[in-house]
Scaffold this motif. Structure first.
Motif, short mmCIF file in Angstrom:
data_model
loop_
_atom_site.label_atom_id
_atom_site.label_comp_id
_atom_site.label_asym_id
_atom_site.label_seq_id
_atom_site.Cartn_x
_atom_site.Cartn_y
_atom_site.Cartn_z
N UNK A 5 -19.06 36.10 -61.18
CA UNK A 5 -19.45 35.49 -59.91
C UNK A 5 -19.68 36.58 -58.85
N UNK A 6 -18.83 37.63 -58.87
CA UNK A 6 -19.02 38.73 -57.91
C UNK A 6 -20.38 39.38 -58.12
N UNK A 7 -20.71 39.64 -59.40
CA UNK A 7 -22.01 40.25 -59.71
C UNK A 7 -23.14 39.38 -59.15
N UNK A 8 -23.01 38.09 -59.38
CA UNK A 8 -24.07 37.19 -58.96
C UNK A 8 -24.18 37.13 -57.43
N UNK A 9 -23.01 37.16 -56.74
CA UNK A 9 -23.03 37.14 -55.28
C UNK A 9 -23.64 38.44 -54.72
N UNK A 10 -23.28 39.58 -55.34
CA UNK A 10 -23.82 40.87 -54.88
C UNK A 10 -25.33 40.89 -55.05
N UNK A 11 -25.75 40.48 -56.24
CA UNK A 11 -27.19 40.47 -56.55
C UNK A 11 -27.93 39.54 -55.57
N UNK A 12 -27.36 38.36 -55.36
CA UNK A 12 -27.98 37.38 -54.48
C UNK A 12 -28.08 37.89 -53.06
N UNK A 13 -27.01 38.55 -52.59
CA UNK A 13 -27.02 39.01 -51.19
C UNK A 13 -28.08 40.10 -51.00
N UNK A 14 -28.14 41.05 -51.93
CA UNK A 14 -29.12 42.14 -51.79
C UNK A 14 -30.53 41.56 -51.79
N UNK A 15 -30.78 40.63 -52.71
CA UNK A 15 -32.13 40.06 -52.79
C UNK A 15 -32.45 39.27 -51.52
N UNK A 16 -31.44 38.56 -51.02
CA UNK A 16 -31.72 37.76 -49.82
C UNK A 16 -31.93 38.63 -48.58
N UNK A 17 -31.12 39.69 -48.45
CA UNK A 17 -31.23 40.53 -47.24
C UNK A 17 -32.44 41.46 -47.32
N UNK A 18 -32.69 42.00 -48.52
CA UNK A 18 -33.72 43.06 -48.65
C UNK A 18 -35.00 42.57 -49.32
N UNK B 296 -19.02 43.27 -48.63
CA UNK B 296 -17.60 42.90 -48.69
C UNK B 296 -17.39 41.38 -48.83
N UNK B 297 -18.41 40.61 -48.44
CA UNK B 297 -18.26 39.15 -48.52
C UNK B 297 -18.77 38.60 -49.85
N UNK B 298 -18.93 39.48 -50.83
CA UNK B 298 -19.52 39.04 -52.11
C UNK B 298 -18.48 38.93 -53.23
N UNK B 299 -17.22 38.83 -52.87
CA UNK B 299 -16.20 38.75 -53.90
C UNK B 299 -16.14 37.32 -54.47
N UNK B 300 -16.27 37.20 -55.78
CA UNK B 300 -16.21 35.90 -56.42
C UNK B 300 -14.88 35.70 -57.12
N UNK B 301 -14.74 34.55 -57.81
CA UNK B 301 -13.46 34.27 -58.48
C UNK B 301 -13.29 35.12 -59.74
N UNK B 302 -14.39 35.58 -60.29
CA UNK B 302 -14.31 36.52 -61.42
C UNK B 302 -15.47 37.51 -61.31
N UNK B 303 -15.53 38.47 -62.23
CA UNK B 303 -16.52 39.54 -62.09
C UNK B 303 -17.96 39.00 -62.19
N UNK C 230 -28.41 51.20 -49.54
CA UNK C 230 -27.04 51.67 -49.73
C UNK C 230 -26.11 50.48 -49.50
N UNK C 231 -25.01 50.48 -50.21
CA UNK C 231 -24.07 49.36 -50.09
C UNK C 231 -22.67 49.89 -49.76
N UNK C 232 -21.81 48.98 -49.36
CA UNK C 232 -20.40 49.30 -49.16
C UNK C 232 -19.88 49.94 -50.45
N UNK C 233 -19.08 51.01 -50.35
CA UNK C 233 -18.55 51.61 -51.59
C UNK C 233 -17.98 50.53 -52.53
N UNK C 234 -18.45 50.58 -53.75
CA UNK C 234 -18.26 49.46 -54.67
C UNK C 234 -16.78 49.15 -54.97
#
Lengths: 458, 185
Positions: free
Chosen positions: A39-52, A30-37, A76-80
């Motif tokens: 950036x959101x994609x990049x934040x989601x990708x970055x978070x998964x890689x960093x956590x997992x 939920x904390x991966x929302x960017x200013x556009x899609x 598994x992730x928060x419903x997209x």
């Protein structure tokens, strides 16, 4: 510790397919929302890689220490739809690609949570998400989708039901070169749990912590062999069905303990919370790792014969009783799976015409998870698929349990033709669908089936 | 200060050995601190620790126990003991693993795995063998806390399996506790 207990555990692992079916890491995005899609994609990708990032390596390490295979490592992730609020269908396809890249980068087998929950109403975002599904699933390898369209408290969303029937058809069509495999990565739920580690329906529920680890145990092979040993070591007439139930309970205890230990140790090493053990008996297409085989051992010659529903009720209950005592926290689906394509004995029963769709539906009233991995003719129309799903949703809604449907209308193939997806997804003859084309008026009402009354339960 | 002794007794098995031996200790006002006994292929063996308030030497005690009238004869060894009866575990439980080796019986297996453990600084805490339905199994509780690298031991154990044709696995002991005991590990 007694030597015979040690040797029994070794035999369970080496000869009876005891493993941990999945360790699934749930990640809140939920904390991966960017200013556009982008950036959101990049934040989601970055978070998964960093956590997992070290998740798979840690699972392998723990698996080696305890000598128990961990068959699948999943995320598994928060419903997209929550992180993608306001996005259009093209944006959701981009998000699916980002998830696929992240899953590949961290080396997990599969990722779930490309999902929405629309049991009461559909937002514009939800509509865009649903419209994105065929392309999103077809152009990715590891992404799984699920949608919750019904709950006991809210009823069944018939508008969503109409859409998902067509979506299942479109998913199969978009992946027709693979016999409609895309539909195997999409599951429709009633009362979807937020901590289920099994695919395709795993999500990281909104009620969950930032990161959590859930474990799915396996064990049909272990239970089948334990029952065979008990039966062969007793004179006929000495053994009754409650003795068999007791054996299942005790064996499930051991199986669950393995999952609990592995999950706890992986959690400790990664420094994240341990969620639940899902007690489901999950078969694989491997010979000797079948839930269907347990039916035969318990007394029906083919799965689907009269008595099958009663056997499943007993099996499901015994698994829960053994498992609940073995684990601090249980959750997810917790029951016996009967996924036709993933279980060689169930597939064989379909081939013999012993097992039909209607009997499977009856059996799902006493087990989780529902009509699972069922290949049907590609010619079956979308409204009929919606109607089959509606019946399954009604079972879950009224009985206050999780039910789901994963139907695969195989393009260009008819009942009796054979379809194989390979690996854990398995193979089966295509099941006939009787009375196709007769439910259109029902599906087209739209609206909602109201939630059932919660008193006068009969 | 009590006079502590460690006593070892071996005999062909029969009813009454424990009664005979502990009867002698009791008659000398000895206090039994710990005891382990086992029977293997009809032969009885026992090790016990006892404390005596009265002055008695290890030779005198051995003689008294050996003089018990027994149709089978008791082989007795007694030594002075100055350790603690219930010492703290030498290692934390994280280092305790179980090695199992199963397959067709052949001469020298125990000696070879014993040598392997010695070479890698692996302390064997307990060792059991089981012969069942033609299958020979060795089960070793081992303490790896004094070893340099667990990975090296995994490799050595794998190599031992390849050399002997046995199915050899090494697993942390918690997996067996988890599947066999009620308590969560």
């Amino acid at each position: 510790m007694k030597s015979k207990d040690i040797l029994a555990t070794i035999d369970m692992i080496q000869k009876e397919h005891l493993d941990v079916r999945t360790v699934t890491m749930g990640i809140n995005i939920m904390d991966c929302r960017g200013k556009d899609v982008q950036e959101t994609c990049s934040l989601v990708e970055g978070k998964i890689i960093s956590v997992a990032g070290s998740f798979v390596e840690t699972c392998n390490e723990v698996s080696k220490t305890y000598g128990i295979p961990v068959v699948n490592k999943r995320i598994s992730i928060t419903p997209i739809v929550h992180v993608g609020a306001g996005y259009n269908r093209r944006d959701f396809v981009e998000l699916a690609k980002a998830l696929d890249r992240a899953a590949t980068a961290v080396g997990v087998d599969i990722l779930g949570g490309f999902s929405a929950q629309v049991e009461k109403g559909i937002t514009r975002t939800d509509s865009e998400y649903i419209a994105s599904l065929p392309e999103a699933i077809a152009c990715t390898d590891k992404v799984c989708a699920s949608i919750n369209i019904a709950t006991t408290k809210k009823g069944i969303n018939m508008d969503a039901l109409k859409l998902v029937g067509q979506t299942v058809k479109d998913l199969a069509e978009a992946t027709k070169e693979n016999d409609g495999f895309g539909a195997a990565k999409f599951v429709v739920f009633c009362n979807q749990p937020g901590d289920n580690p099994f695919m395709a329906g795993a999500i990281h529920g909104l009620e969950e912590a930032d990161t959590v680890l859930n474990v799915g145990v396996s064990g049909p092979g272990v239970i089948a062999r334990a029952l065979e040993r008990l039966i062969s070591s007793n004179d006929p007439g000495n053994l009754h069905i409650d003795d068999l139930a007791e054996e299942i309970k005790q064996t499930t205890f051991r199986v669950t303990r393995c999952g609990e230990l592995i999950g706890r140790r992986v959690s400790e090493k990664l420094g994240i919370g341990f969620g639940v053990v899902d007690l489901s008996l999950a078969p694989t297409p491997t010979v000797g790792d079948s839930v269907g085989e347990i039916f035969q051992i318990l007394g029906v010659d083919d799965v689907g014969a009269p008595g099958s529903t009663a056997i499943l009720a007993m099996l499901n209950d015994a698994v829960k009783k053994g498992g609940v005592f073995a684990s601090k926290n249980v959750g997810g689906l917790s029951g016996a799976f009967i996924p036709v394509m993933e279980d060689a004995v169930l597939a064989e029963a379909v081939e013999k015409e012993a097992l039909c769709l209607e009997k499977l539906e009856a059996m799902t009233t006493v087990c989780s998870v529902g009509l699972d991995m069922i290949p049907i003719p590609g010619s079956v129309d979308a409204d009929t698929i919606s109607a089959i799903i509606a019946d399954e949703m009604a079972l879950g809604m009224v009985n206050q349990k999780t039910t789901a449907a994963r139907l695969i209308p195989v393009p260009g193939k008819e009942a009796g033709d054979y379809v194989s997806f390979g690996g854990l997804f398995g193979a089966s003859p295509i099941m006939p669908v009787r009375n196709a084309g007769k439910s259109q008026r029902f599906i087209n009402w739209g609206g909602r089936i109201p939630a059932p009354i919660h008193s006068f339960r009969n | 200060m009590a006079n502590q002794m460690v006593i070892s007794v071996m005999s062909k098995d029969r009813p009454g050995i424990i009664s005979d031996v502990t009867g002698v200790i009791y008659s000398l006002n000895g206090n039994l601190a710990d005891l382990k006994q086992s029977v293997l292929s009809g032969y009885f063996t026992m090790i016990l620790i006892a404390a005596f308030e009265e002055e008695i030497t290890s030779d005198e005690l051995a003689e008294k126990i050996s003089s018990v009238k027994s149709v089978t004869g008791l082989e007795v060894v007694v030594k002075d003991f100055d350790g603690s009866v219930n010492p703290e575990p030498a290692s934390d439980q994280n280092g305790i693993y179980v090695i199992t080796a199963q397959g067709i019986n052949q001469t020298g297996l125990v000696a070879r795995i014993g040598k392997l453990c010695f070479e890698y600084g692996v302390n064997i805490l307990d060792f059991d063998t089981v012969l069942s339905e033609g299958r020979y199994s060795m089960i070793l509780y081992v303490d790896l806390s004094g070893t340099e690298s667990v990975e090296d031991i995994y490799s050595a154990v794998d190599h031992f399996g390849e050399e002997t044709g046995l199915n050899v696995v090494m697993q942390h002991s918690d997996i067996f506790k988890a599947t066999s005991e009620i308590e969560l590990v």
